[in-house]
Design an enzyme around this catalytic site. Structure first.
Site, mmCIF file in Angstrom:
data_model
loop_
_atom_site.group_PDB
_atom_site.id
_atom_site.type_symbol
_atom_site.label_atom_id
_atom_site.label_comp_id
_atom_site.label_asym_id
_atom_site.label_seq_id
_atom_site.Cartn_x
_atom_site.Cartn_y
_atom_site.Cartn_z
ATOM 1 C CB CYS A 165 32.544 88.962 -21.328
ATOM 2 S SG CYS A 165 32.537 88.415 -19.607
ATOM 3 C CG HIS A 304 28.326 92.602 -23.506
ATOM 4 N ND1 HIS A 304 28.821 91.354 -23.809
ATOM 5 C CD2 HIS A 304 28.762 92.888 -22.245
ATOM 6 C CE1 HIS A 304 29.542 90.910 -22.780
ATOM 7 N NE2 HIS A 304 29.511 91.819 -21.822
ATOM 8 C CD GLU A 315 25.585 96.626 -25.295
ATOM 9 O OE1 GLU A 315 25.781 96.048 -26.377
ATOM 10 O OE2 GLU A 315 25.300 96.009 -24.240
ATOM 11 C CE LYS A 336 26.251 88.365 -22.552
ATOM 12 N NZ LYS A 336 26.363 88.999 -23.891
ATOM 13 C CG HIS A 341 27.689 87.034 -19.461
ATOM 14 N ND1 HIS A 341 28.350 86.703 -20.621
ATOM 15 C CD2 HIS A 341 28.325 88.140 -18.977
ATOM 16 C CE1 HIS A 341 29.325 87.566 -20.831
ATOM 17 N NE2 HIS A 341 29.318 88.445 -19.850
ATOM 18 C CG PHE A 400 35.396 91.585 -16.034
ATOM 19 C CD1 PHE A 400 34.276 92.388 -16.149
ATOM 20 C CD2 PHE A 400 35.391 90.601 -15.058
ATOM 21 C CE1 PHE A 400 33.179 92.227 -15.318
ATOM 22 C CE2 PHE A 400 34.301 90.424 -14.215
ATOM 23 C CZ PHE A 400 33.189 91.234 -14.344
#
Length: 413
Positions: A165, A304, A315, A336, A341, A400
């Site tokens: 991502c 994010h 975050e 998002k 996403h 990831f």
């Protein structure tokens, strides 16, 4: 020490659940339009997850002939369409360019997953020696970059960064470095993704990553205490980057400037971020150091903000660590909440929105927010966007594998 070359943005193109051009996306983001709905791509009867952020009104035949569309996986189609938009806005004329100085770096997290599924079904039914001879070139993740280079005749470096991502942000950041360091003059860069398929949804469902909410307006809810997972989205975002003097020489309109880029790795876990947010914090600090600015000079962060319980908490901690007291004045929203996403394309689409936010001096909202979370207590611009005076803005992507990427844009008046 030799002065580093400036890198500017002269074109942007994109498709997402909230619009099929960069400008439409931004107009809808400002209004807080949510593009998340029930999945129409396949029958979800046997699936726990029934909601995603699909494109609206996209038809390949509106952009290319049927034969071309049949030979390209959907993520590659989207890359080409977004790139055409960016090229058109930039006014770049390849007949006047040195093609060897024009490069491509377009990422994808997963690539042609739909093609893989379709051909596997065919193989089971008819035999695997009878699947399409185009299966491999359609499915491989670098093909969006490769076909985009072919489409426009860019003969310089052509690469595809795959960092889950964080891919889209890494692609833009590495393109920025290549121009800044003198290896290229022009770059088409960003990301493309289309994984709203049975296998894609099933895989993320089985690892408990997706929201199983039945209300599209309460599925992707970053920083909300009731968040339970992310919502899959699809689309593409592409920026045309140029060396500043190159852009000025041809009279291009400058949309913004890439000011700094930071990367780091948590080196911690296959999917989970470091719980103290230290890896992401280091990434943001590196980006600010690269840009030569202090934390209080950044007015907005496109987070994010995936809507997973751990990501949003981590975050928040990362931003507090990286920005210190300046975090209290920051606006930090997650688009998002509107797009879902987009995996490897998320950072690219969010880059377009961040550049637009700087241009219009407006922070887009985190929509559908209802229940505050004490672990996510920064100003997330809840439900309604807000005007803000700012020269710099940041976009974060965390993938990831522990991949962290932050990029900083500067307003060009």
């Amino acid at each position: 020490m030799e002065k580093k070359r400036r890198v500017v943005i002269t074109g942007m193109g994109g498709l997402s659940p909230i619009g099929n051009t960069a400008e439409d996306m931004w107009e809808n983001a400002k209004k807080g339009v949510c593009g998340i709905d029930f999945i129409k791509a396949f029958d979800t009867t046997a699936h726990k997850v029934k909601i995603a952020g699909e494109l609206k009104g996209y038809k390949a035949e509106d952009h290319m002939d049927k034969m071309t569309a049949r030979r390209l996986a959907r993520f590659t189609q989207l890359s080409i369409v977004a790139s055409r938009q960016a090229i058109e806005q930039s006014g770049l004329d390849m007949e006047k360019e040195d093609a060897s100085r024009c490069c491509v770096n377009i990422s994808s997290g997963i690539g042609g997953l739909g093609t893989i599924e379709e051909e596997h079904y065919k193989g089971i039914k008819r035999g695997f020696d009878r699947i399409s001879p185009l299966f491999v070139p359609m499915a491989i993740t670098n093909m969006a970059a490769g076909m985009t280079a072919i489409e426009f005749g860019f003969k310089g470096s052509c690469t595809c960064i795959v960092t889950a991502c964080a891919s889209g942000t890494n692609a833009i950041g590495e393109a920025f470095r290549q121009i800044r360091d003198g290896y290229a003059d022009v770059f088409l860069t960003g990301g493309a993704e289309s994984c709203i398929t049975e296998l894609g949804i099933g895989g993320f469902t089985s690892m408990k990553a997706l929201s199983e909410a039945n209300d599209p307006m309460r599925a992707s809810i970053p920083f909300d205490k009731e968040r339970s997972g992310f919502v899959m989205g699809e689309g593409a975002g592409v920026l045309l980057l140029e060396e500043y003097e190159h852009a000025m020489a041809r009279g291009a309109k400058i949309l913004g400037e890439v000011a700094g880029y930071g990367v780091s790795c948590d080196a911690h876990h296959m999917t989970a971020p470091l719980e103290d947010g230290s890896g992401a914090a280091q990434c943001m600090k590196s980006a600010m150091t690269d840009a030569g600015i202090d934390p209080d000079q950044i007015g907005y962060i496109n987070a994010h903000g995936t809507s997973t319980p751990l990501n949003d908490k981590c975050e928040t901690l990362a931003v507090k660590s990286a920005f210190g007291e300046a975090a209290e004045k920051l606006l930090i929203s997650s688009t998002k909440s509107m797009t879902g996403h987009l995996l490897g394309a998320s950072g690219a689409v969010e880059a377009l929105l961040t550049v637009s936010a700087l241009r219009d001096q407006f922070a887009p909202p985190t929509v559908n927010y209802k229940v505050p979370d004490e672990d996510c207590d920064l100003d997330i611009v809840p439900n309604e966007g807000r005007s803000v005076e700012m020269e710099y803005a940041m976009s974060n992507s965390l993938g990831f594998g522990g991949h962290n990427a932050s990029i900083i844009f500067r307003r060009v008046k």
